[in-house]
Design an enzyme around this catalytic site. Structure first.
Site, PDB file in Angstrom:
ATOM      1  CG  LEU A 278      -2.106   0.953   1.209  1.00 40.21           C
ATOM      2  CD1 LEU A 278      -3.114   0.556   0.136  1.00 40.21           C
ATOM      3  CD2 LEU A 278      -2.790   0.971   2.576  1.00 40.21           C
TER       4      LEU A 278
ATOM      5  CG  ASP B 249      20.641  -4.037  -0.012  1.00 43.68           C
ATOM      6  OD1 ASP B 249      21.800  -3.624  -0.130  1.00 43.68           O
ATOM      7  OD2 ASP B 249      19.765  -3.832  -0.872  1.00 43.68           O
TER       8      ASP B 249
ATOM      9  CD  GLU C 224      13.601   4.413   3.202  1.00 46.99           C
ATOM     10  OE1 GLU C 224      14.292   4.354   2.161  1.00 46.99           O
ATOM     11  OE2 GLU C 224      13.536   3.491   4.034  1.00 46.99           O
TER      12      GLU C 224
END
Length: 442
Positions: free
Chosen positions: A265, A330, A335
């Site tokens: 989403l 990784d 964010e």
């Protein structure tokens, strides 16, 4: 003439000095690189030690040995660990809803988001949102300019955007090589979302699985840029999309027209993201990263303005635990929402569940170097030990549209890695004292 000669000599001496400096730096680089030895961690039948040869730099090697030694004490120590302050009922995660109002459910998902969460700890409406993500009509398909790997930006009925990542591998395929090797694992993205929920880290985007018909659902509504990357290979429909590494010779093909993938989403426009370089980012080369060399690296990071408020650092420690469990090595950036004091989000978890036989201890570096962790997460880890993590995950995924989501070996790896995390916490307790390791919940 004399001045000209002096200038020439100065230039020569300067060049000679630069050359000597380069030679010295190369020697130091070689020495540091040589210290990155391949070390086999000894195994016993009674302890869930890492099962393969793992590359360790100096700081990781020392931490791994201490963690290995602490593994034998995990059971006795944490069996008596008091978690009563953080009692919880994971059965609430299984409650479902049959609501099918698409517009209403998109609005609900948008309202769930705060600076500290993407989903609430428990809600029966989450199952309804899964259902419409898996089944509602696709009204648009386009490329997305972000990222290095193939993905499709879908627009769903109700004008809701979602990101589709296609299947590249069979469930039982083991990804050899480095921890970041291979392409995205769509099923790993799905499993990671539910693991985050089990850990109480409700900061991962809502994701489920979907099987799309490329011929009837995607091509009729695709943009020209995406449409031009489609072709037929025998009876199979294929495409390669647009991204940094997308190319015709590396296309993904459906089985006939049907392609399985994950569907995530998209955030509302009001919640913009900010991307930050991870302090414990890998070097992605033979040269070691700073955190692999400096034992006091965490103290250096804590002196920086972004980490003086301990909350951000504690988020990164929690993220390292999550990433270690799913084998995601990784996370070179992380964010945040572009608002003040946003929590670290668990975005893009598809480079997970590559090799169930290897435990990359260095993913835990923020934990074993900082030795600070929220007490609430420790309590949840204790609750999920002794096989409970895989047992609960199987319950949450047993009726999933992509079932079986994970290969059996990955469930065993989850339980083994959780014990290793507890061993790392135990080492921190032994070295620093429990009261200095545990941070209260914000």
């Amino acid at each position: 003439m004399y001045c000209h000669t002096v200038r020439k000599l100065k230039v020569r001496y300067a060049l000679l000095g630069i050359l000597l400096l380069v030679i010295v730096n190369l020697c130091l680089f070689y020495k540091i690189s040589a210290d990155q030895k391949h070390t086999v961690v000894p195994q016993t039948e009674s302890s869930p030690t890492p099962k393969d040869v793992i590359s360790y730099a100096n700081t990781t090697f020392l931490a791994a040995k201490k963690i290995e030694e602490a593994l034998h004490g995990v059971s006795s120590f944490f069996n008596n660990y008091d978690t009563s302050e953080y009692e919880h009922n994971l059965r609430l995660l299984e409650i479902t809803s049959s609501i099918s109002n698409i517009t209403y459910l998109w609005e609900v998902a948008a309202k769930w988001i705060t600076k500290d969460q993407i989903t609430p700890p428990y809600s029966p409406l989450l199952s309804a949102i899964f259902n419409i993500l898996e089944n509602c009509k696709i009204i648009g398909a386009d490329i997305t300019n972000k990222g290095t790997q193939l993905k499709v930006l879908l627009t769903l009925e109700g004008n809701q955007k979602a990101l589709f990542k296609p299947r590249w591998y069979a469930r039982n395929q083991i990804i050899e090589g480095s921890v970041y090797a291979g392409k995205d694992r769509h099923n790993g993205e799905v499993a990671a979302f539910h693991i985050a929920r089990l850990l109480g880290l409700n900061r991962a985007p809502i994701v489920t699985g979907r099987v799309v018909n490329l011929r009837t659902e995607i091509l009729p509504v695709s943009s020209l840029a995406l449409n031009q990357t489609f072709f037929k290979e025998g009876n199979n429909t294929c495409f390669y999309g647009v991204c940094r590494y997308c190319k015709p010779e590396d296309a993904v093909c459906a089985e006939g027209d049907l392609l399985e993938g994950s569907i995530t989403l998209w955030f509302p426009n009001s919640w913009q993201l900010k991307r930050v370089r991870h302090p414990w980012q890998r070097s992605y080369s033979s040269a070691p990263a700073p955190w692999e060399v400096y034992r006091d690296f965490c103290q250096i990071i804590k002196s920086g303005r972004s980490y003086r408020d301990e909350s951000r650092l504690l988020d990164l420690v929690e993220t390292s635990v999550f990433d270690f469990l799913i084998d995601n090595g990784d996370r070179h950036h992380y964010e945040l929402f572009s608002v003040d004091y946003s929590s670290v989000l668990l975005i893009d978890n598809a480079k997970s569940f590559g090799n169930p036989e290897v435990d990359h201890i260095d993913i835990l570096a923020p934990l074993y170097q900082c030795c600070r962790i929220r007490e609430k997460l420790v309590a949840r880890l204790v609750f999920l030990k002794d096989g409970a993590l895989s047992s609960w995950l199987k319950k949450l995924l047993r009726n999933h549209t992509l079932a079986p989501v994970l290969y059996d070996k990955h469930y065993k790896a989850l339980n083994r890695r959780l014990t290793i995390v507890l061993a790392a916490i135990l080492v921190c307790f032994q070295d620093n004292g429990r009261e200095n390791v545990l941070a209260s919940d914000d």
